[in-house]
Write a protein that holds these residues in place. Structure first.
Motif, PDB file in Angstrom:
ATOM      1  N   HIS A  45       5.164   7.603  -6.862  1.00  0.00           N
ATOM      2  CA  HIS A  45       4.714   6.392  -7.634  1.00  0.00           C
ATOM      3  C   HIS A  45       3.577   5.708  -7.209  1.00  0.00           C
ATOM      4  O   HIS A  45       3.132   5.059  -7.788  1.00  0.00           O
ATOM      5  CB  HIS A  45       6.166   5.580  -8.121  1.00  0.00           C
ATOM      6  N   LEU A  46       3.365   5.947  -5.981  1.00  0.00           N
ATOM      7  CA  LEU A  46       2.298   5.013  -5.088  1.00  0.00           C
ATOM      8  C   LEU A  46       1.180   6.011  -4.602  1.00  0.00           C
ATOM      9  O   LEU A  46       1.440   7.321  -4.598  1.00  0.00           O
ATOM     10  CB  LEU A  46       2.958   4.496  -3.957  1.00  0.00           C
ATOM     11  N   ALA A  47      -0.176   5.643  -4.608  1.00  0.00           N
ATOM     12  CA  ALA A  47      -1.075   6.386  -4.118  1.00  0.00           C
ATOM     13  C   ALA A  47      -1.822   5.582  -3.046  1.00  0.00           C
ATOM     14  O   ALA A  47      -1.689   4.416  -2.612  1.00  0.00           O
ATOM     15  CB  ALA A  47      -2.396   6.264  -5.107  1.00  0.00           C
ATOM     16  N   GLY A  48      -2.491   6.518  -2.279  1.00  0.00           N
ATOM     17  CA  GLY A  48      -3.452   5.761  -0.964  1.00  0.00           C
ATOM     18  C   GLY A  48      -3.557   7.002   0.104  1.00  0.00           C
ATOM     19  O   GLY A  48      -3.511   8.154  -0.177  1.00  0.00           O
ATOM     20  N   VAL A  88       3.320   7.235  11.307  1.00  0.00           N
ATOM     21  CA  VAL A  88       2.789   7.455  10.157  1.00  0.00           C
ATOM     22  C   VAL A  88       3.063   6.588   9.271  1.00  0.00           C
ATOM     23  O   VAL A  88       4.132   6.376   8.598  1.00  0.00           O
ATOM     24  CB  VAL A  88       3.088   8.880   9.681  1.00  0.00           C
ATOM     25  N   LEU A  89       2.143   5.469   8.760  1.00  0.00           N
ATOM     26  CA  LEU A  89       2.414   4.439   7.812  1.00  0.00           C
ATOM     27  C   LEU A  89       1.545   4.672   6.487  1.00  0.00           C
ATOM     28  O   LEU A  89       0.271   5.138   6.578  1.00  0.00           O
ATOM     29  CB  LEU A  89       2.033   3.125   8.677  1.00  0.00           C
ATOM     30  N   PRO A  90       1.974   4.490   5.493  1.00  0.00           N
ATOM     31  CA  PRO A  90       1.233   4.424   4.534  1.00  0.00           C
ATOM     32  C   PRO A  90       0.211   3.205   4.118  1.00  0.00           C
ATOM     33  O   PRO A  90       0.535   2.277   4.649  1.00  0.00           O
ATOM     34  CB  PRO A  90       2.220   4.476   3.287  1.00  0.00           C
ATOM     35  N   VAL A  91      -0.943   3.740   3.596  1.00  0.00           N
ATOM     36  CA  VAL A  91      -2.066   2.662   3.291  1.00  0.00           C
ATOM     37  C   VAL A  91      -2.119   2.694   1.817  1.00  0.00           C
ATOM     38  O   VAL A  91      -2.516   3.644   1.542  1.00  0.00           O
ATOM     39  CB  VAL A  91      -3.163   3.104   4.020  1.00  0.00           C
ATOM     40  N   ILE A  92      -1.471   1.777   1.085  1.00  0.00           N
ATOM     41  CA  ILE A  92      -1.287   1.751  -0.355  1.00  0.00           C
ATOM     42  C   ILE A  92      -2.503   1.468  -0.977  1.00  0.00           C
ATOM     43  O   ILE A  92      -3.084   0.306  -0.709  1.00  0.00           O
ATOM     44  CB  ILE A  92       0.012   0.857  -0.649  1.00  0.00           C
ATOM     45  N   THR A  93      -2.997   2.054  -1.876  1.00  0.00           N
ATOM     46  CA  THR A  93      -4.270   2.036  -2.561  1.00  0.00           C
ATOM     47  C   THR A  93      -3.951   1.644  -4.245  1.00  0.00           C
ATOM     48  O   THR A  93      -4.820   1.114  -4.717  1.00  0.00           O
ATOM     49  CB  THR A  93      -5.141   2.981  -2.767  1.00  0.00           C
ATOM     50  N   GLY A  94      -2.792   1.927  -4.552  1.00  0.00           N
ATOM     51  CA  GLY A  94      -2.425   1.743  -6.022  1.00  0.00           C
ATOM     52  C   GLY A  94      -1.231   2.319  -6.510  1.00  0.00           C
ATOM     53  O   GLY A  94      -0.397   2.689  -5.655  1.00  0.00           O
ATOM     54  N   GLY A  95      -0.966   2.309  -7.949  1.00  0.00           N
ATOM     55  CA  GLY A  95       0.359   3.234  -8.155  1.00  0.00           C
ATOM     56  C   GLY A  95       1.019   2.181  -9.043  1.00  0.00           C
ATOM     57  O   GLY A  95       0.887   1.094  -9.525  1.00  0.00           O
ATOM     58  N   ASN A  96       2.404   2.616  -9.584  1.00  0.00           N
ATOM     59  CA  ASN A  96       3.091   2.150 -10.568  1.00  0.00           C
ATOM     60  C   ASN A  96       4.270   1.413  -9.595  1.00  0.00           C
ATOM     61  O   ASN A  96       5.234   2.082  -9.289  1.00  0.00           O
ATOM     62  CB  ASN A  96       3.834   2.785 -11.392  1.00  0.00           C
ATOM     63  N   PHE A  97       4.033   0.004  -9.203  1.00  0.00           N
ATOM     64  CA  PHE A  97       5.083  -0.263  -8.256  1.00  0.00           C
ATOM     65  C   PHE A  97       6.446  -0.728  -8.958  1.00  0.00           C
ATOM     66  O   PHE A  97       7.312  -0.549  -8.022  1.00  0.00           O
ATOM     67  CB  PHE A  97       4.541  -1.693  -7.745  1.00  0.00           C
ATOM     68  N   THR A  98       6.496  -1.011 -10.016  1.00  0.00           N
ATOM     69  CA  THR A  98       7.701  -1.214 -10.688  1.00  0.00           C
ATOM     70  C   THR A  98       8.583   0.064 -10.877  1.00  0.00           C
ATOM     71  O   THR A  98       9.851   0.087 -10.408  1.00  0.00           O
ATOM     72  CB  THR A  98       7.426  -1.980 -12.117  1.00  0.00           C
ATOM     73  N   ALA A  99       7.785   1.139 -11.058  1.00  0.00           N
ATOM     74  CA  ALA A  99       8.541   2.582 -10.815  1.00  0.00           C
ATOM     75  C   ALA A  99       8.925   2.880  -9.600  1.00  0.00           C
ATOM     76  O   ALA A  99      10.124   3.367  -9.386  1.00  0.00           O
ATOM     77  CB  ALA A  99       7.614   3.737 -11.601  1.00  0.00           C
ATOM     78  N   TYR A 100       8.145   2.647  -8.526  1.00  0.00           N
ATOM     79  CA  TYR A 100       8.360   2.752  -7.180  1.00  0.00           C
ATOM     80  C   TYR A 100       9.774   2.070  -6.983  1.00  0.00           C
ATOM     81  O   TYR A 100      10.772   2.834  -6.294  1.00  0.00           O
ATOM     82  CB  TYR A 100       7.222   2.368  -6.328  1.00  0.00           C
ATOM     83  N   ARG A 101       9.877   1.021  -6.946  1.00  0.00           N
ATOM     84  CA  ARG A 101      11.059   0.019  -6.706  1.00  0.00           C
ATOM     85  C   ARG A 101      12.133   0.590  -7.253  1.00  0.00           C
ATOM     86  O   ARG A 101      13.350   0.727  -6.858  1.00  0.00           O
ATOM     87  CB  ARG A 101      10.726  -1.463  -6.855  1.00  0.00           C
ATOM     88  N   GLY A 129     -10.635   6.348 -10.666  1.00  0.00           N
ATOM     89  CA  GLY A 129      -9.601   7.514 -10.276  1.00  0.00           C
ATOM     90  C   GLY A 129      -8.283   6.802  -9.935  1.00  0.00           C
ATOM     91  O   GLY A 129      -8.103   5.663  -9.603  1.00  0.00           O
ATOM     92  N   LYS A 130      -7.113   7.718  -9.798  1.00  0.00           N
ATOM     93  CA  LYS A 130      -5.939   7.204  -9.466  1.00  0.00           C
ATOM     94  C   LYS A 130      -5.464   7.191  -7.987  1.00  0.00           C
ATOM     95  O   LYS A 130      -4.717   6.638  -7.726  1.00  0.00           O
ATOM     96  CB  LYS A 130      -4.859   8.070 -10.383  1.00  0.00           C
ATOM     97  N   GLY A 131      -6.507   8.223  -7.182  1.00  0.00           N
ATOM     98  CA  GLY A 131      -5.946   8.317  -5.841  1.00  0.00           C
ATOM     99  C   GLY A 131      -4.845   9.293  -5.570  1.00  0.00           C
ATOM    100  O   GLY A 131      -4.268   9.777  -6.667  1.00  0.00           O
ATOM    101  N   ALA A 132      -4.792   9.642  -4.267  1.00  0.00           N
ATOM    102  CA  ALA A 132      -3.861  10.758  -3.909  1.00  0.00           C
ATOM    103  C   ALA A 132      -2.431  10.221  -3.996  1.00  0.00           C
ATOM    104  O   ALA A 132      -2.408   8.916  -3.200  1.00  0.00           O
ATOM    105  CB  ALA A 132      -4.320  11.374  -2.673  1.00  0.00           C
ATOM    106  N   PRO A 133      -1.477  10.689  -4.477  1.00  0.00           N
ATOM    107  CA  PRO A 133       0.055  10.423  -4.414  1.00  0.00           C
ATOM    108  C   PRO A 133       0.410  10.233  -2.944  1.00  0.00           C
ATOM    109  O   PRO A 133       0.018  11.150  -2.080  1.00  0.00           O
ATOM    110  CB  PRO A 133       0.679  11.333  -4.852  1.00  0.00           C
ATOM    111  N   LEU A 134       1.188   9.458  -2.417  1.00  0.00           N
ATOM    112  CA  LEU A 134       1.689   9.104  -1.113  1.00  0.00           C
ATOM    113  C   LEU A 134       2.696   9.957  -0.855  1.00  0.00           C
ATOM    114  O   LEU A 134       4.157   9.462  -0.732  1.00  0.00           O
ATOM    115  CB  LEU A 134       2.071   7.692  -0.734  1.00  0.00           C
ATOM    116  N   VAL A 135       2.721  11.160  -0.985  1.00  0.00           N
ATOM    117  CA  VAL A 135       3.805  12.041  -0.616  1.00  0.00           C
ATOM    118  C   VAL A 135       3.697  12.672   0.740  1.00  0.00           C
ATOM    119  O   VAL A 135       2.552  13.136   1.229  1.00  0.00           O
ATOM    120  CB  VAL A 135       3.807  13.327  -1.624  1.00  0.00           C
TER     121      VAL A 135
END
Length: 394
Positions: free
Chosen positions: A148-151, A240-253, A383-389
């Motif tokens: 649900h998050l990108a970065g 290894v820390l995520p650097v968040i650049t976007g995404g659907n925060f409501t869906a993430y939570r 763009g949407k960016g790469a998913p934080l997987v």
């Protein structure tokens, strides 16, 4: 029979530990539990911050911890720019974090070695043990990867070295980006802990979360040799820390939150999305939760949810910059983004790290010739960016 508390904080890292401490300081009569899967609070980390990052209340909350501080300012180093800045710097080792929490919290609040199997609004279910019942439950466990998050990722190895001769570093070096840039923004982070002791961290803003410990250790060794240091390793940490650049925060939570459970800390999105500096945000959030600690569990959960959504909205600008860094800048030239940034006025830089940039700050950062190609910048913004997987560590 399980244990009964007023509030159970699950996850004894920075956010959870500060939240438990803030609640106990503000409401000594509240029965609080700090539930941690590991044997110590804080894990194996070092947290740092600039002196102006914290307000008076947060400074007071941190005052009892044995932190290292430097009063000679800090500096940054880039291929075409080197600068000394006036802001003093502080750093806290997780071992000192653990020691202070054990001194300050009631004995029955310290619940280490207890892994939460599941959380509910009124209890923490412990794998292989009795439940911990509580009026309110706060989830401060570690952040997790999410589609649900990108970065991108901040990958690092830090080593506490003892040098045979004085290392000669007088003040913290926040970024030494004069090193090789191997397909990522790479810099060395230096904290002089004594004349013959220094913390050296090799950090990468990388597209992949893969951490190759042996490679990073070799690069730190090469860096030390280039400086003329003969050294032994006293301690080390990785991250290894995520650097968040976007995404659907409501869906993430929504994907992580249990009904009635307050979702806080880095897991709840309370981070600086670009720098990954967590101390200012963690301290402010801990104090806010302590102020609302009297609320019933469901209302406390709603209170934290509103704070999380507001923090997401307030930090949109930093996610935009992160998007430009990862999706517009050529990996080997990402350092140019920071090199340009560190030519800006120092008060602006201080507010940036504290995630308190003004409207004028934002305009100033975006004005002038961009450090990335215009065509790539436009593509990045669309763009949407790469998913934080996450991927597995090697």
């Amino acid at each position: 029979m399980g244990r009964e508390y007023d509030i159970a904080v699950v996850g004894g890292g920075l956010a959870g530990g500060l939240t438990a401490l803030a609640i106990h300081r503000a409401h000594p009569a509240i029965r609080i539990a700090l539930v941690e899967a590991g044997e110590s609070f804080g894990g194996n980390h070092r947290w740092s911050w600039f002196e102006h990052d914290l307000g008076p209340e947060a400074t007071d909350l941190l005052s009892g911890f044995t932190a290292t501080s430097w009063t000679g300012g800090n500096e940054v180093r880039f291929p075409a720019h080197r600068r000394k800045l006036a802001a003093n710097y502080c750093s806290l080792d997780s071992r000192d974090f653990d020691a202070h929490l054990r001194r300050q919290l009631p004995q029955d609040a310290i619940l280490t070695g207890m892994r939460a199997a599941s959380l509910r609004a009124d209890r923490v279910e412990i794998g292989g043990g009795p439940d911990i019942k509580a009026r309110a439950v706060i989830d401060c466990r570690d952040a997790v990867p999410s589609e649900h998050l990108a970065g991108g990722w901040q990958v690092f190895l830090g080593q506490h070295l003892r040098t045979r001769a004085p290392h000669g570093i007088e003040r913290p070096v926040i970024m030494d980006a004069t090193v090789n840039q191997p397909g990522a923004y790479r810099f060395i982070y230096l904290l002089p802990l004594g004349a013959n002791e220094i913390f050296v961290e090799d950090t990468y803003y990388a597209d992949s979360p893969v951490l190759d410990r042996e490679m990073l250790a070799r690069r730190i060794e090469d860096y030390a040799k280039a400086k003329g240091w003969s050294a032994e390793v006293l301690h080390e940490e990785t991250g290894v820390l995520p650097v968040i650049t976007g995404g659907n925060f409501t869906a993430y939570r929504a994907s992580l939150q249990q009904p009635g459970v307050a979702l806080s800390g880095a897991r709840g999105g309370f981070v600086h999305p670009l720098t990954s500096y967590t101390m200012p945000v963690a301290a402010a959030n801990a104090l806010a939760i302590a102020g609302a600690a009297h609320l019933p569990g469901t209302e406390l959960s709603d209170f934290v949810e509103k704070r999380a959504q507001e923090h997401w909205r307030r930090t949109r600008f930093y996610r935009l910059l992160g998007k430009m860094l990862f999706d517009a800048a050529i990996p080997e030239e990402r350092y140019r983004v920071f090199e340009r940034f560190y030519r800006l006025p120092e008060p602006l830089i201080e507010r940036f790290y504290a995630a308190r940039s003004t409207r004028f700050d934002k305009l100033r950062i975006l004005s002038g010739k961009p450090p990335v190609p215009i065509s790539r910048a436009v593509t990045a913004l669309l763009g949407k960016g790469a998913p934080l997987v996450h991927e597995s560590h090697r």
